[in-house]
Design a protein around this motif. Sequence first.
Motif, PDB file in Angstrom:
ATOM      1  N   PRO A  50       0.822  -1.217   0.000  1.00  0.00           N
ATOM      2  CA  PRO A  50       0.000   0.000   0.000  1.00  0.00           C
ATOM      3  C   PRO A  50       0.854   1.264   0.000  1.00  0.00           C
ATOM      4  CG  PRO A  50      -0.909  -1.610   1.526  1.00  0.00           C
ATOM      5  CD  PRO A  50       0.405  -2.166   1.051  1.00  0.00           C
ATOM      6  N   GLU A  51       2.032   1.179   0.616  1.00  0.00           N
ATOM      7  CA  GLU A  51       2.920   2.340   0.649  1.00  0.00           C
ATOM      8  C   GLU A  51       3.410   2.701  -0.748  1.00  0.00           C
ATOM      9  OE1 GLU A  51       7.331   3.144   2.402  1.00  0.00           O
ATOM     10  OE2 GLU A  51       5.841   2.361   3.807  1.00  0.00           O
ATOM     11  N   ASP A  52       3.726   1.686  -1.574  1.00  0.00           N
ATOM     12  CA  ASP A  52       4.172   1.960  -2.945  1.00  0.00           C
ATOM     13  C   ASP A  52       3.104   2.732  -3.715  1.00  0.00           C
ATOM     14  OD1 ASP A  52       6.570   0.556  -2.593  1.00  0.00           O
ATOM     15  OD2 ASP A  52       5.644  -1.346  -3.172  1.00  0.00           O
ATOM     16  N   LEU A 282       7.548  -6.016   7.492  1.00  0.00           N
ATOM     17  CA  LEU A 282       8.172  -4.717   7.249  1.00  0.00           C
ATOM     18  C   LEU A 282       9.209  -4.820   6.140  1.00  0.00           C
ATOM     19  CD1 LEU A 282       8.813  -3.449  10.881  1.00  0.00           C
ATOM     20  CD2 LEU A 282       6.906  -2.863   9.386  1.00  0.00           C
ATOM     21  N   ARG A 283       9.464  -3.683   5.509  1.00  0.00           N
ATOM     22  CA  ARG A 283      10.573  -3.578   4.576  1.00  0.00           C
ATOM     23  C   ARG A 283      11.796  -3.054   5.318  1.00  0.00           C
ATOM     24  NH1 ARG A 283       8.720  -1.842  -1.480  1.00  0.00           N
ATOM     25  NH2 ARG A 283       7.319  -3.604  -1.807  1.00  0.00           N
ATOM     26  N   LEU A 284      12.961  -3.179   4.666  1.00  0.00           N
ATOM     27  CA  LEU A 284      14.187  -2.750   5.324  1.00  0.00           C
ATOM     28  C   LEU A 284      14.122  -1.276   5.716  1.00  0.00           C
ATOM     29  CD1 LEU A 284      16.928  -4.524   3.160  1.00  0.00           C
ATOM     30  CD2 LEU A 284      16.257  -5.074   5.501  1.00  0.00           C
ATOM     31  N   SER A 285      13.474  -0.459   4.886  1.00  0.00           N
ATOM     32  CA  SER A 285      13.394   0.969   5.171  1.00  0.00           C
ATOM     33  C   SER A 285      12.530   1.280   6.380  1.00  0.00           C
ATOM     34  CB  SER A 285      12.848   1.718   3.948  1.00  0.00           C
ATOM     35  OG  SER A 285      11.557   1.232   3.607  1.00  0.00           O
ATOM     36  N   GLN A 286      11.746   0.292   6.844  1.00  0.00           N
ATOM     37  CA  GLN A 286      10.858   0.515   7.978  1.00  0.00           C
ATOM     38  C   GLN A 286      11.403  -0.042   9.287  1.00  0.00           C
ATOM     39  OE1 GLN A 286       7.566  -1.370   5.577  1.00  0.00           O
ATOM     40  NE2 GLN A 286       6.368   0.268   6.486  1.00  0.00           N
ATOM     41  N   LEU A 287      12.614  -0.580   9.265  1.00  0.00           N
ATOM     42  CA  LEU A 287      13.179  -1.196  10.467  1.00  0.00           C
ATOM     43  C   LEU A 287      13.769  -0.173  11.430  1.00  0.00           C
ATOM     44  CD1 LEU A 287      15.001  -4.361   9.053  1.00  0.00           C
ATOM     45  CD2 LEU A 287      12.772  -4.241  10.201  1.00  0.00           C
ATOM     46  N   GLY A 288      13.947   1.065  10.965  1.00  0.00           N
ATOM     47  CA  GLY A 288      14.527   2.081  11.828  1.00  0.00           C
ATOM     48  C   GLY A 288      16.038   2.041  11.878  1.00  0.00           C
ATOM     49  N   VAL A 289      16.683   1.364  10.915  1.00  0.00           N
ATOM     50  CA  VAL A 289      18.145   1.289  10.874  1.00  0.00           C
ATOM     51  C   VAL A 289      18.651   2.251   9.809  1.00  0.00           C
ATOM     52  CG1 VAL A 289      18.179  -1.071  11.694  1.00  0.00           C
ATOM     53  CG2 VAL A 289      18.095  -0.648   9.239  1.00  0.00           C
ATOM     54  N   GLN A 294      20.872  -0.684   5.638  1.00  0.00           N
ATOM     55  CA  GLN A 294      19.904  -1.192   4.672  1.00  0.00           C
ATOM     56  C   GLN A 294      20.601  -1.654   3.404  1.00  0.00           C
ATOM     57  OE1 GLN A 294      16.619   1.564   3.975  1.00  0.00           O
ATOM     58  NE2 GLN A 294      16.834   2.355   6.052  1.00  0.00           N
ATOM     59  N   GLN A 295      21.594  -0.897   2.948  1.00  0.00           N
ATOM     60  CA  GLN A 295      22.332  -1.278   1.742  1.00  0.00           C
ATOM     61  C   GLN A 295      23.128  -2.555   1.961  1.00  0.00           C
ATOM     62  OE1 GLN A 295      24.563   2.323   1.066  1.00  0.00           O
ATOM     63  NE2 GLN A 295      22.890   3.318  -0.045  1.00  0.00           N
ATOM     64  N   VAL A 296      23.715  -2.695   3.160  1.00  0.00           N
ATOM     65  CA  VAL A 296      24.468  -3.908   3.474  1.00  0.00           C
ATOM     66  C   VAL A 296      23.545  -5.130   3.458  1.00  0.00           C
ATOM     67  CG1 VAL A 296      25.729  -5.118   5.295  1.00  0.00           C
ATOM     68  CG2 VAL A 296      26.275  -2.738   4.778  1.00  0.00           C
ATOM     69  N   LEU A 297      22.384  -5.016   4.111  1.00  0.00           N
ATOM     70  CA  LEU A 297      21.456  -6.148   4.172  1.00  0.00           C
ATOM     71  C   LEU A 297      20.890  -6.477   2.795  1.00  0.00           C
ATOM     72  CD1 LEU A 297      19.528  -5.394   7.500  1.00  0.00           C
ATOM     73  CD2 LEU A 297      21.375  -7.023   7.113  1.00  0.00           C
ATOM     74  N   THR A 298      20.660  -5.462   1.968  1.00  0.00           N
ATOM     75  CA  THR A 298      20.205  -5.720   0.604  1.00  0.00           C
ATOM     76  C   THR A 298      21.266  -6.470  -0.186  1.00  0.00           C
ATOM     77  OG1 THR A 298      18.818  -3.738   0.616  1.00  0.00           O
ATOM     78  CG2 THR A 298      19.404  -4.636  -1.534  1.00  0.00           C
ATOM     79  N   THR A 299      22.516  -6.081  -0.019  1.00  0.00           N
ATOM     80  CA  THR A 299      23.620  -6.769  -0.698  1.00  0.00           C
ATOM     81  C   THR A 299      23.708  -8.218  -0.254  1.00  0.00           C
ATOM     82  OG1 THR A 299      24.862  -4.690  -0.862  1.00  0.00           O
ATOM     83  CG2 THR A 299      26.106  -6.733  -1.127  1.00  0.00           C
ATOM     84  N   VAL A 300      23.575  -8.448   1.058  1.00  0.00           N
ATOM     85  CA  VAL A 300      23.612  -9.817   1.579  1.00  0.00           C
ATOM     86  C   VAL A 300      22.447 -10.634   1.030  1.00  0.00           C
ATOM     87  CG1 VAL A 300      23.356 -11.215   3.665  1.00  0.00           C
ATOM     88  CG2 VAL A 300      24.869  -9.223   3.685  1.00  0.00           C
ATOM     89  N   ALA A 301      21.245 -10.034   1.014  1.00  0.00           N
ATOM     90  CA  ALA A 301      20.052 -10.758   0.568  1.00  0.00           C
ATOM     91  C   ALA A 301      20.164 -11.202  -0.877  1.00  0.00           C
ATOM     92  CB  ALA A 301      18.811  -9.889   0.753  1.00  0.00           C
ATOM     93  N   THR A 320      11.419 -10.514  12.148  1.00  0.00           N
ATOM     94  CA  THR A 320      11.020  -9.338  11.376  1.00  0.00           C
ATOM     95  C   THR A 320      12.145  -8.886  10.465  1.00  0.00           C
ATOM     96  OG1 THR A 320       9.518  -8.631  13.144  1.00  0.00           O
ATOM     97  CG2 THR A 320      10.217  -6.960  11.570  1.00  0.00           C
ATOM     98  N   THR A 321      13.376  -8.898  10.961  1.00  0.00           N
ATOM     99  CA  THR A 321      14.519  -8.510  10.145  1.00  0.00           C
ATOM    100  C   THR A 321      14.709  -9.463   8.974  1.00  0.00           C
ATOM    101  OG1 THR A 321      15.658  -7.465  12.011  1.00  0.00           O
ATOM    102  CG2 THR A 321      17.020  -8.157  10.156  1.00  0.00           C
ATOM    103  N   LEU A 322      14.580 -10.764   9.229  1.00  0.00           N
ATOM    104  CA  LEU A 322      14.759 -11.741   8.155  1.00  0.00           C
ATOM    105  C   LEU A 322      13.691 -11.580   7.081  1.00  0.00           C
ATOM    106  CD1 LEU A 322      15.772 -14.980  10.117  1.00  0.00           C
ATOM    107  CD2 LEU A 322      17.228 -13.455   8.766  1.00  0.00           C
ATOM    108  N   TYR A 323      12.442 -11.324   7.490  1.00  0.00           N
ATOM    109  CA  TYR A 323      11.385 -11.130   6.502  1.00  0.00           C
ATOM    110  C   TYR A 323      11.592  -9.830   5.725  1.00  0.00           C
ATOM    111  CZ  TYR A 323       8.212 -15.047   7.018  1.00  0.00           C
ATOM    112  OH  TYR A 323       7.645 -16.293   6.946  1.00  0.00           O
TER     113      TYR A 323
END
Length: 559
Positions: A50-52, A282-289, A294-301, A320-323
Motif C-alpha cells: 500500500p505504501e508503494d 516490514l521492509r528494510l526501510s521501515q526497520l529504523g536502521v 539497509q544497503q548492506v542487508l540488501t547486498t547480503v540478501a 522481522t529482520t529476516l522477513y
Amino acid sequence: MSPVVKGRLGDRLIENGSLSEEQLTLALAEQRRHHRPLGEILVSLGFSTPEDITQLVAEDLGLAFLRADDVDPDPLILAALDPGFVRQTMAFPFRLDDGTLQVVMVDPDNPQKVSDVRKRFPYPLGIAITTESELLRLIRSHLQAAHSRLSDILAEYKDVDEEGRDDFPVEQVTNAVLMDGVHRNATDIHVEPEDHVTRVRYRCDGIMQGGESLPRWATAAVVSRLKIMSHLDISERRRPQDGRLRFQVDDDSSVDMRVSIMPTQYGENVVLRILDTSGGALRLSQLGVSVELQQVLTTVANRPHGLFLVTGPTGSGKTTTLYAMLSVMDAMHRKIATVEDPIEYRLPLLRQSQVDPSIEYTFAAGLRSLLRQDPDVILIGEIRDRETADMAIKASMTGHMVLSTLHTNSAIGAIPRLVDIGIEPYLVEDALIGAMAQRLVRKVCSSCREEVEATPEELRWLGVEEAVLRAGKGCDRCDGSGYQGRTAIIEIFLPDNSMADAMREGAGLGELTAMAKASGFKTMGENGKELVRRGITTMEEIQRVSRGHRLTKEEREGI
C-alpha cells in the motif's frame, strides 16, 4: 484505495524499481480474470505494498508522504482529538506550525473529509498523505492511552467478589482483556492465577506492566472462553496446550494471537503473543536502521548462496529482520521457502511450513524435506541443534541462500556457537556470509520529550565534554514511563579474507572480536550511543538491554 493514480500505474512502478515487467504481466492477467483495481491486485499478490501505491498518489497530488514514525504530534493538538473523529475522517492533525495545522490523511482528495477537519480545526491546513495501516498505528500509539476497558466492566458489575454469580460477563471480560492489550501496544498478555486473585499483566515495549486483576473464582471461566476462541480442549486442565486465535479490533482490523496455556500451582497460566499482521512484513526501510545498513542487508540478501544469521534474545525482532530481507528478493525468479515455528507473517509467493514436534516434524525434518522442493532461498526459523545446523551449512554450500536465527549474545558469538553445536570450523568459514545481532530499545516518548543537559555519567559514557540529550518526563500517552515505541540497536559482522584462516583454526571470541574491530566493526553499544546522541533513546535504556552477564569492575567493588 480511493485516490486514483494519474498515468499508468504499472509503468510508473516499474520506472521507480518497485515492480518488474514479469510481475506486471502476471498482475494484469489476474486483473482480466477478476476485474479488480490493479493496485489492489498488486498488493494482494505481494508485488507492491500500500505504501508503494500511496507514494505515487502523493506525487500526483503534490503532497508529502509520511509514515507513523515521521509524525511528531503536539500534545495540545492530541488533547483535542479522539479516535472516533480520526477514523471517520481518516485524518490525523498533529501539529500547528506558524498558524497552519499539519494533517496527515489517507484520502486527501475527498472534499467531505477535508471539510470535516476544517470544521473541527479552523486553521489553514498543511496536508500530507499516509496509508490506512500507518494511520491506525498513529491512533494506537497516541490516542489510546492506558485506559482499561476491563476496569470499566468490573466497576459496573456489582459484587465482583461474590463467588458463583451466574451473571458474570465472561465474554465481555475476556474481550476487554484482549482489547486492553492491543490498545496498550502490548506484545504479550499474561493471565496469571494466584492464591486470592488472578493478575492480568501486559508486556509493553519489552517491560511487564500491571493491569486490572480478575476475581479468582472467575478465572476458570475466562480461561475456558480463551480456549474456545483458540479451538482448544476446554476439558483438559492438566497438560499444556498451544493454539491460535483471531480477534477483531474496533471493526477496522484484526490481530492474530498465539496462545500458550500451562498448568500451575493455582490454575492454568495463559500467555497470548500478539501478532499484528495487518501491515504484513516490514521492509528494510521501515526497520529504523541506517541507510548504510539497509544497503548492506540488501547486498547480503542478493547473494546467490551462503548462510546469514540474525542473533539475539527472544522477542528482539529477529524474524522481522529476516522477513524484511526476503522483501528485497526477487520472488518471481527465485523460489523462497520457509520452515518456522510459528509462521508469523503470511506472504504470497513464499512456501511457508510450520513445524509440529508432536508428529516429529522438526526444523531438521522440515529442512530435509524442503531441500527436495528445489528452493533457491531458505528461511529456517531457528537453529537449535547440530542436525539442523549441519543441514543449514550443507544447504548453503550447495547453491542455496540460507537465512536463520541463533541464540547468542553477539554477532561474532555466532561462530563459536556453531562450533560448540558440533560444526567443524572450516565448514563455518566456507558457508558463513555474516551475522547480525540486535536488541530492541524503547524510544523517548514523542508526546512528553524534552531537552535535558547530559549528566557527568552520561558524558563519560558518551566520551564527550558536553551534550544536550532528550528524555521523557512522563504523560498519559506513555503511562508515565517517558518511553513509547521501540527501535533496534544492531551490530553486523561480515568476515573478510583476513579472518578466514583464524575462523578455520577455530579462533575464540576474543581473537575474532579484535580482528573485526581492526577492520571497522562497530558494536551494538556504539550504535546505541549514536541513538542517544540523536535523542532517540537514553543511556539507561541502552545499558538495560546491552549490559553483559558479567559484573563490571565498578559493580564488583562493593562485594
